[in-house]
Write a protein that holds these residues in place. Sequence first.
Motif, PDB file in Angstrom:
ATOM      1  N   ARG A  43       0.843  -1.186   0.000  1.00 21.83           N
ATOM      2  CA  ARG A  43       0.000   0.000   0.000  1.00 21.83           C
ATOM      3  C   ARG A  43       0.883   1.243   0.000  1.00 21.83           C
ATOM      4  NH1 ARG A  43      -4.926  -1.938   0.483  1.00 21.83           N
ATOM      5  NH2 ARG A  43      -5.412  -3.652   1.875  1.00 21.83           N
ATOM      6  N   VAL A  44       0.441   2.248  -0.733  1.00 21.29           N
ATOM      7  CA  VAL A  44       1.189   3.499  -0.850  1.00 21.29           C
ATOM      8  C   VAL A  44       0.544   4.526   0.067  1.00 21.29           C
ATOM      9  CG1 VAL A  44       1.890   5.346  -2.413  1.00 21.29           C
ATOM     10  CG2 VAL A  44       1.868   2.989  -3.211  1.00 21.29           C
ATOM     11  N   TYR A  45       1.360   5.108   0.942  1.00 21.67           N
ATOM     12  CA  TYR A  45       0.889   6.093   1.912  1.00 21.67           C
ATOM     13  C   TYR A  45       1.494   7.453   1.602  1.00 21.67           C
ATOM     14  CZ  TYR A  45      -0.799   2.143   4.584  1.00 21.67           C
ATOM     15  OH  TYR A  45      -1.478   1.015   4.968  1.00 21.67           O
ATOM     16  N   THR A  84      -9.648   6.483  -0.285  1.00 24.32           N
ATOM     17  CA  THR A  84      -9.065   7.242   0.823  1.00 24.32           C
ATOM     18  C   THR A  84      -8.226   8.422   0.321  1.00 24.32           C
ATOM     19  OG1 THR A  84      -7.306   5.591   0.878  1.00 24.32           O
ATOM     20  CG2 THR A  84      -9.072   5.348   2.480  1.00 24.32           C
ATOM     21  N   ALA A  85      -7.855   8.428  -0.945  1.00 21.19           N
ATOM     22  CA  ALA A  85      -7.081   9.526  -1.531  1.00 21.19           C
ATOM     23  C   ALA A  85      -7.958  10.648  -2.077  1.00 21.19           C
ATOM     24  CB  ALA A  85      -6.193   8.989  -2.657  1.00 21.19           C
ATOM     25  N   LEU A  86      -9.262  10.492  -2.001  1.00 23.31           N
ATOM     26  CA  LEU A  86     -10.180  11.435  -2.644  1.00 23.31           C
ATOM     27  C   LEU A  86      -9.996  12.874  -2.179  1.00 23.31           C
ATOM     28  CD1 LEU A  86     -12.565  11.873  -4.573  1.00 23.31           C
ATOM     29  CD2 LEU A  86     -14.078  11.448  -2.643  1.00 23.31           C
ATOM     30  N   ASP A  87      -9.843  13.105  -0.894  1.00 18.44           N
ATOM     31  CA  ASP A  87      -9.714  14.479  -0.393  1.00 18.44           C
ATOM     32  C   ASP A  87      -8.498  15.188  -0.967  1.00 18.44           C
ATOM     33  OD1 ASP A  87     -12.008  14.270   1.124  1.00 18.44           O
ATOM     34  OD2 ASP A  87     -10.936  13.626   2.926  1.00 18.44           O
ATOM     35  N   HIS A  88      -7.407  14.482  -1.124  1.00 18.16           N
ATOM     36  CA  HIS A  88      -6.187  15.091  -1.661  1.00 18.16           C
ATOM     37  C   HIS A  88      -6.265  15.257  -3.177  1.00 18.16           C
ATOM     38  CE1 HIS A  88      -4.146  14.846   2.180  1.00 18.16           C
ATOM     39  NE2 HIS A  88      -4.571  13.606   2.297  1.00 18.16           N
ATOM     40  N   VAL A  89      -6.823  14.278  -3.863  1.00 16.84           N
ATOM     41  CA  VAL A  89      -6.899  14.323  -5.324  1.00 16.84           C
ATOM     42  C   VAL A  89      -7.929  15.362  -5.771  1.00 16.84           C
ATOM     43  CG1 VAL A  89      -7.453  12.961  -7.378  1.00 16.84           C
ATOM     44  CG2 VAL A  89      -6.109  11.947  -5.555  1.00 16.84           C
ATOM     45  N   ALA A  90      -9.033  15.491  -5.046  1.00 16.73           N
ATOM     46  CA  ALA A  90     -10.099  16.416  -5.441  1.00 16.73           C
ATOM     47  C   ALA A  90      -9.645  17.874  -5.418  1.00 16.73           C
ATOM     48  CB  ALA A  90     -11.308  16.230  -4.542  1.00 16.73           C
ATOM     49  N   GLN A  91      -8.694  18.216  -4.563  1.00 13.73           N
ATOM     50  CA  GLN A  91      -8.209  19.598  -4.490  1.00 13.73           C
ATOM     51  C   GLN A  91      -7.578  20.066  -5.792  1.00 13.73           C
ATOM     52  OE1 GLN A  91      -5.660  20.520  -1.122  1.00 13.73           O
ATOM     53  NE2 GLN A  91      -6.296  18.594  -0.180  1.00 13.73           N
ATOM     54  N   TYR A  92      -6.934  19.156  -6.492  1.00 10.49           N
ATOM     55  CA  TYR A  92      -6.156  19.518  -7.679  1.00 10.49           C
ATOM     56  C   TYR A  92      -6.747  18.988  -8.975  1.00 10.49           C
ATOM     57  CZ  TYR A  92      -2.807  20.335  -3.932  1.00 10.49           C
ATOM     58  OH  TYR A  92      -2.204  20.760  -2.781  1.00 10.49           O
ATOM     59  N   ALA A  93      -7.980  18.539  -8.958  1.00  6.79           N
ATOM     60  CA  ALA A  93      -8.603  17.918 -10.132  1.00  6.79           C
ATOM     61  C   ALA A  93      -8.730  18.908 -11.287  1.00  6.79           C
ATOM     62  CB  ALA A  93      -9.968  17.374  -9.776  1.00  6.79           C
ATOM     63  N   LYS A  94      -8.423  18.424 -12.477  1.00  4.13           N
ATOM     64  CA  LYS A  94      -8.567  19.254 -13.676  1.00  4.13           C
ATOM     65  C   LYS A  94      -9.936  19.064 -14.322  1.00  4.13           C
ATOM     66  CE  LYS A  94      -3.953  20.111 -15.184  1.00  4.13           C
ATOM     67  NZ  LYS A  94      -3.191  20.403 -16.355  1.00  4.13           N
TER      68      LYS A  94
END
Length: 180
Positions: A43-45, A84-94
């Motif tokens: 798993r990648v953290y 679980t990565a959604l909060d971080h990925v959503a900030q920078y979504a194109k």
Amino acid sequence: MRPLTDDEAKKVFEKLSKYIGDNVRMLVERADGAYCFRLHKDRVYYMSESCVRHSINIARSNLITAGTCFGKFTKNGSFRLQITALDHVAQYAKFKIWLKPGAEQSYLYGNHVLKSGLGRITDNTPQYQGVIVYSMSDTPLGFGVAAKSTQDCRRADPGTLVTFHQADIGEYLRSEDTLT
């Protein structure tokens, strides 16, 4: 817990760039400190450097998790992004897709998005591009892959598939024993 190898880092960054493009660099180079990706039990953290220093003191067999789990490597070596990565990925979504209130529940049960449930879509979204799925109140619900481009969506019938489901926040309930 160890740093990612070059091959593993390449797979992780390729997957992230499908959703956030060149903004991957902003995940690592943040104003509030240095952040990094670490691998532990396939798993990648994603965590701060200070968290890495603290986790070094814990034996690998005793360490369950540290930071935010971004995804995992499958048995065949490909990387799969987790919800679980959604909060971080959503900030920078194109590229983003907004769902009508009636289609939110269907999406949260793991179904694909139909044209009839599409509220809005980012202009110039190409076909097969990674997208973040939002409710009309701008709450991130999950991510998927655009089945049609923006122009094709405008001409499509109401029953046409618009977005392929990848992950949604309903997985917290459906798969709570496998998410870390």
